[in-house]
Structure formats: C-alpha cells, structure tokens
Design an enzyme around this catalytic site. Structure first.
Site, mmCIF file in Angstrom:
data_model
loop_
_atom_site.group_PDB
_atom_site.id
_atom_site.type_symbol
_atom_site.label_atom_id
_atom_site.label_comp_id
_atom_site.label_asym_id
_atom_site.label_seq_id
_atom_site.Cartn_x
_atom_site.Cartn_y
_atom_site.Cartn_z
ATOM 1 C CG HIS A 1 -48.491 -16.949 -36.771
ATOM 2 N ND1 HIS A 1 -49.399 -16.881 -37.797
ATOM 3 C CD2 HIS A 1 -49.200 -17.329 -35.687
ATOM 4 C CE1 HIS A 1 -50.603 -17.203 -37.352
ATOM 5 N NE2 HIS A 1 -50.512 -17.476 -36.072
ATOM 6 N NE ARG B 1 -62.221 -38.584 -51.629
ATOM 7 C CZ ARG B 1 -62.318 -39.875 -51.923
ATOM 8 N NH1 ARG B 1 -63.407 -40.543 -51.613
ATOM 9 N NH2 ARG B 1 -61.331 -40.488 -52.541
ATOM 10 C CD GLU C 1 -57.264 -14.653 -43.237
ATOM 11 O OE1 GLU C 1 -57.673 -15.294 -42.279
ATOM 12 O OE2 GLU C 1 -56.075 -14.440 -43.453
ATOM 13 C CE LYS D 1 -62.671 -16.612 -35.632
ATOM 14 N NZ LYS D 1 -61.502 -17.371 -35.299
ATOM 15 C CD GLU E 1 -55.968 -14.702 -30.506
ATOM 16 O OE1 GLU E 1 -56.253 -13.682 -31.154
ATOM 17 O OE2 GLU E 1 -55.187 -15.591 -30.935
ATOM 18 C CG HIS F 1 -52.564 -13.578 -35.105
ATOM 19 N ND1 HIS F 1 -53.139 -12.598 -34.329
ATOM 20 C CD2 HIS F 1 -53.156 -14.741 -34.716
ATOM 21 C CE1 HIS F 1 -54.043 -13.140 -33.525
ATOM 22 N NE2 HIS F 1 -54.077 -14.438 -33.730
ATOM 23 C CG HIS G 1 -51.532 -18.715 -30.697
ATOM 24 N ND1 HIS G 1 -50.951 -18.450 -31.917
ATOM 25 C CD2 HIS G 1 -52.764 -18.129 -30.737
ATOM 26 C CE1 HIS G 1 -51.789 -17.754 -32.675
ATOM 27 N NE2 HIS G 1 -52.894 -17.549 -31.979
ATOM 28 C CE LYS H 1 -58.393 -18.048 -40.824
ATOM 29 N NZ LYS H 1 -57.452 -16.960 -40.472
ATOM 30 C CG ASN I 1 -54.667 -13.548 -38.820
ATOM 31 O OD1 ASN I 1 -54.690 -14.313 -37.878
ATOM 32 N ND2 ASN I 1 -55.030 -13.888 -40.034
ATOM 33 N NE ARG J 1 -61.583 -16.399 -40.349
ATOM 34 C CZ ARG J 1 -62.090 -17.594 -40.163
ATOM 35 N NH1 ARG J 1 -62.986 -18.065 -41.003
ATOM 36 N NH2 ARG J 1 -61.724 -18.341 -39.140
HETATM 37 P P1 NAD Z 1 -53.730 -25.315 -26.148
HETATM 38 O O1 NAD Z 1 -54.733 -25.994 -26.954
HETATM 39 O O2 NAD Z 1 -52.324 -25.801 -26.210
HETATM 40 O O3 NAD Z 1 -54.203 -25.325 -24.627
HETATM 41 C C1 NAD Z 1 -53.394 -24.717 -23.653
HETATM 42 C C2 NAD Z 1 -53.108 -25.659 -22.484
HETATM 43 O O4 NAD Z 1 -54.249 -25.698 -21.618
HETATM 44 C C3 NAD Z 1 -52.833 -27.082 -22.873
HETATM 45 O O5 NAD Z 1 -51.826 -27.613 -22.038
HETATM 46 C C4 NAD Z 1 -54.162 -27.776 -22.599
HETATM 47 O O6 NAD Z 1 -54.032 -29.152 -22.365
HETATM 48 C C5 NAD Z 1 -54.611 -27.064 -21.362
HETATM 49 N N1 NAD Z 1 -56.034 -27.043 -21.098
HETATM 50 C C6 NAD Z 1 -57.039 -26.921 -21.983
HETATM 51 N N2 NAD Z 1 -58.194 -26.746 -21.344
HETATM 52 C C7 NAD Z 1 -57.938 -26.799 -20.033
HETATM 53 C C8 NAD Z 1 -58.742 -26.668 -18.884
HETATM 54 N N3 NAD Z 1 -60.036 -26.392 -18.947
HETATM 55 N N4 NAD Z 1 -58.144 -26.802 -17.677
HETATM 56 C C9 NAD Z 1 -56.803 -27.021 -17.585
HETATM 57 N N5 NAD Z 1 -55.990 -27.103 -18.635
HETATM 58 C C10 NAD Z 1 -56.554 -27.001 -19.852
HETATM 59 O O7 NAD Z 1 -53.656 -23.754 -26.498
HETATM 60 P P2 NAD Z 1 -54.786 -22.677 -26.860
HETATM 61 O O8 NAD Z 1 -54.244 -21.396 -26.391
HETATM 62 O O9 NAD Z 1 -56.132 -23.107 -26.451
HETATM 63 O O10 NAD Z 1 -54.805 -22.692 -28.451
HETATM 64 C C11 NAD Z 1 -53.676 -22.293 -29.188
HETATM 65 C C12 NAD Z 1 -53.800 -22.881 -30.582
HETATM 66 O O11 NAD Z 1 -54.961 -22.361 -31.216
HETATM 67 C C13 NAD Z 1 -52.623 -22.555 -31.472
HETATM 68 O O12 NAD Z 1 -52.212 -23.712 -32.140
HETATM 69 C C14 NAD Z 1 -53.191 -21.553 -32.443
HETATM 70 O O13 NAD Z 1 -52.550 -21.599 -33.686
HETATM 71 C C15 NAD Z 1 -54.618 -21.990 -32.535
HETATM 72 N N6 NAD Z 1 -55.542 -20.935 -32.958
HETATM 73 C C16 NAD Z 1 -56.411 -21.244 -33.949
HETATM 74 C C17 NAD Z 1 -57.334 -20.300 -34.345
HETATM 75 C C18 NAD Z 1 -58.348 -20.664 -35.378
HETATM 76 O O14 NAD Z 1 -59.053 -19.774 -35.845
HETATM 77 N N7 NAD Z 1 -58.492 -21.929 -35.725
HETATM 78 C C19 NAD Z 1 -57.377 -19.048 -33.728
HETATM 79 C C20 NAD Z 1 -56.482 -18.779 -32.714
HETATM 80 C C21 NAD Z 1 -55.561 -19.735 -32.331
HETATM 81 N N1 GLY Z 2 -57.982 -16.372 -35.622
HETATM 82 C C1 GLY Z 2 -58.096 -15.780 -36.897
HETATM 83 C C2 GLY Z 2 -59.228 -16.274 -37.711
HETATM 84 O O1 GLY Z 2 -59.988 -17.102 -37.303
HETATM 85 O O2 GLY Z 2 -59.391 -15.853 -38.817
#
Ligand code: NAD
Ligand code: GLY
Length: 367
Positions: free
Chosen positions: A249, A118, A234, A224, A182, A245, A262, A140, A242, A238
């Site tokens: 998406h 939890r 949001e 941010k 971003e 997005h 992404h 998030k 997006n 917030r």
């Molecule tokens: P990812 O986590 O898939 O990483 C991209 C690639 O880079 C992967 O293959 C990873 O293994 C590799 N990698 C990571 N760090 C590395 C490094 N230092 N050196 C070499 N390779 C490395 O993708 P991302 O772009 O980081 O994140 C995308 C995700 O984030 C999506 O799922 C998206 O929905 C989510 N997201 C969430 C929020 C939020 O607010 N929570 C905001 C934006 C995006």
């Molecule tokens: N990436 C959008 C948010 O964090 O709200």
C-alpha cells in the site's frame, strides 16, 4: 459449477465458481431483492460483458452505471456517479446493486450499496483474477484517500459472488500476474502444500489453463471464506490476509494510484515480508528464495521502487489500518505456510528490510 459458502450466520452467502456463469440467469435472479437492479461496471468491462449480464437479468428494471476505469478513479467523485445514476432512475430500497468488474468496481459498488438509502443488497460479479480470488469475497468495500489506500469504507457483505472463469480469457497478462500475487499469498500464509502446486502449475496458469485456474480460484476462495467466517471484521486472523500489503500500500500511495497495479505492489511487498521474516530468523534464506522465485515465476516485481526511501515507506506505513495506538503491526511469516500479525520486531530489522538490496537478491537467484 462449484459452490462454496461464506459462513456468517444469517448473512451467509454462496460463491459460485464455473465457466459461463454470466449467462445463467437463475443464479442472479434467486438473489435479487426486488425488480430494480443497478449494474455498476466500467468503460473497459462494459463492452465485453454488460450485454450478457443484462440478458441474464431480463425482466428487471435495470440502470447501468459505467465508471471510468482505473485505481485513480477509486474516489468520492466516482462514487458520486453511482448515486447520481441510481437516484436519477429512482431506485428504491429493494434495489440490488450488481458489481461487474475488477476489485476497483467491486469495492466501490459495494460501498455504494452499503450507503445508498442506508444499505441495499448487492451481488459481486468479479472479472479479474484478483477480484475472483480475493476482493469479491469478505465484504471489504471502500475508496482510496490521497493520504492512504482504502482508508474510507465499510464492511458490507454481498448476497452472492458469481465467478465466471471464462471472462479471464480477455484479461491482460499483466493483470493475470497481479491476481497471482493474492493466490500465492494464500499458500504463504495458510496453505504450504499449495505452494508446491503453484510451482508445478504456474506456467499453465499464466497460459490460461481454465480447469487449473478454476482450481486455483476455488482453493483461494475456500481459504478466504474460512478466514472471513472466523474473523469478519479483522480483529485478528483476517489481518494475515494482508501479507505484503503494508509495504505494498505504501508503494501504491507513494507512486500514485494505478502506476503500480495493486497486485504488483503486493508482489514487491510480499518479497519485503519474506525478507523481514528471514532477518528475524523465522524462515530460512532458502525458504525466502522459494517465495521470491514463485513471485518471479508469476511475472511479478519483487524489487521495490528504487526511488522510494526508508522515510517514504515509513511515512505511508504510519497510516496503515493495522497501526494501533501508534504502533505499526506487520504481517510476517512465523514459518512457511503460517502468518502472524505482530508489532514485536526490533526497529533495526524493519530498517534493514526497507534498505535491503533486492536487486542483488534477485541477481543471485538468477545466477
Ligand atoms: P481493477 O479493478 O483495476 O481491474 C484491473 C483492470 O482489468 C482494469 O483496467 C479493468 O477494467 C480490467 N478488467 C477487468 N476485468 C476484465 C476482463 N475480464 N477482461 C479485460 N479487462 C478486464 O484491479 P483489480 O486488480 O481487479 O483490483 C484491485 C483493487 O482491488 C484495488 O483497489 C484493491 O485495493 C482492491 N482489493 C480489495 C480487496 C477487498 O478485500 N475488498 C482485496 C484485494 C484488493
Ligand atoms: N484482502 C484482505 C481482506 O479481505 O481482508
């Protein structure tokens, strides 16, 4: 090292930004709930940085959970591996989960922390540009569903975000560009002068100029943190984070998770938001072109997948989290540097945006 704060009352937390922070044991230890730590990472990041993190956590009882790499693994089955690892090693409620990786690892580890017994504490150690400027901040967390991106999750804030800029040295160029989508977003939605700064420095940023990257990360995280401090869950502001997005998406879901990164989907989605804002008469064609040029300069796609029809977009956009009472709301630019979330647009303008000839737009920019 720079320290920013996400101001959320008693749940406020620091964002540390600097080179070599992975080796600064004290930064981690001050945020641990107890002696047990569960590091969640993936098979790409583990060989690069897991040992350094383990060294900084010396004296702790550590379990490392190494997940398969990729957006297509951001699902229930993979989440279960985190619980399997933590339960097998008898982690208790004073465990701290440490997410070491990009946004996929961060979103899943955060969700696991929100659910495990939890809720246990967690720390974000983002290793992609995208996760350093966006996903690690703001709480998030979650996973994808086959019918929609990030449709299952929780708002759950970390205790700290530790951004070691040196890890960007191993990031593939395509992933760096994805992160820049971003970064550009912040300029478009709330920081117009940042657009000029990015135009001047884009070549150096893509060439891994570390001091400049650190500045871009700081400015992005500051934006941010400001937004999250005002509207954590949001209910309004917030949602402007997006921009691009809803279209993006739809691209990710339709193409299959991981086919478009992404950030790439957000790049093309931002181009669509720029086009729609222009069609509404809110920004000029010159301003749209400025945005498109910057996205292209960052190495991002600005042409949506040609195999996606208007119906494909509408079908996926209908499950967007911004849909309220069946009405689609979109983030658009009222003017450059100012975003709005609105459902007040003629349907014809949306249709025209989905059918616009982006290839011709880009060809004209390049001529
Ligand atoms: P990812 O986590 O898939 O990483 C991209 C690639 O880079 C992967 O293959 C990873 O293994 C590799 N990698 C990571 N760090 C590395 C490094 N230092 N050196 C070499 N390779 C490395 O993708 P991302 O772009 O980081 O994140 C995308 C995700 O984030 C999506 O799922 C998206 O929905 C989510 N997201 C969430 C929020 C939020 O607010 N929570 C905001 C934006 C995006
Ligand atoms: N990436 C959008 C948010 O964090 O709200």
């Amino acid at each position: 090292m720079q320290t920013l704060t996400v101001n959320l009352g008693e749940r406020s937390y620091p964002i540390y930004i600097g080179a070599g922070l992975l080796a600064q044991a004290e930064l981690f230890k001050r945020h641990l709930a107890g002696r047990q730590v569960a590091i969640v990472t993936n098979e790409t990041v583990a060989p690069l940085y897991l040992d350094s993190l383990i060294a900084s956590l010396s004296g702790c009882e550590i379990t490392s959970v190494v997940l398969p790499d990729g957006e297509s693994f951001k699902n229930w089955e993979t989440l279960q591996l985190i619980f399997d690892g933590m339960l097998s090693a008898r982690h208790d409620r004073r465990t701290t989960v440490v997410a070491l990786g990009g946004g996929v690892v961060g979103d899943m580890a955060g969700f696991a922390a929100a659910c495990y017994q939890r809720g246990v504490d967690f720390i974000q150690v983002p290793t992609t540009l995208l996760s350093q400027v966006d996903s690690s901040v703001g709480g998030k967390t979650g996973i994808n569903h086959p019918l929609g991106k990030n449709m299952v999750g929780a708002f759950y804030q970390p205790k700290a975000v530790v951004i070691d800029t040196s890890v960007l040295n191993t990031l593939p160029a395509r992933e760096l560009s994805a992160g820049l989508a971003e970064v550009i977003k912040y300029g478009l939605i709330c920081d117009k002068p940042f657009l000029g700064w990015l135009e001047q420095n884009m070549v150096a940023l893509r060439g891994l100029d570390m001091p400049l990257l650190a500045q871009a990360i700081e400015r992005s995280c500051a934006a941010k943190a400001r937004v999250v401090g005002v509207d954590e869950r949001e209910s309004g502001l917030r949602a402007t984070l997006n921009l691009g997005h809803t279209f993006g998406h739809a691209i990710e879901t339709h193409m299959g998770y991981g086919v478009w990164l992404h950030g790439e989907a957000v790049g093309a989605g931002t181009a669509m938001a720029l086009e729609m804002s222009t069609r509404l008469g809110w920004i000029t064609a010159q301003e749209r072109d400025r945005g498109l040029r910057l996205l292209i300069q960052a190495g991002l796609p600005v042409i949506p997948p040609e195999e996606m029809s208007q119906e494909n977009f509408l079908e996926h956009m209908a499950v967007d989290k911004k849909v309220l009472d069946g009405r689609l709301r979109l983030v658009l630019l009222r003017r450059m540097g100012e975003a709005v979330v609105t459902d007040e647009f003629p349907r014809e303008v949306l249709d025209a945006t989905l059918n616009a000839d982006y290839r011709a737009l880009v060809a004209r920019l390049e001529s």
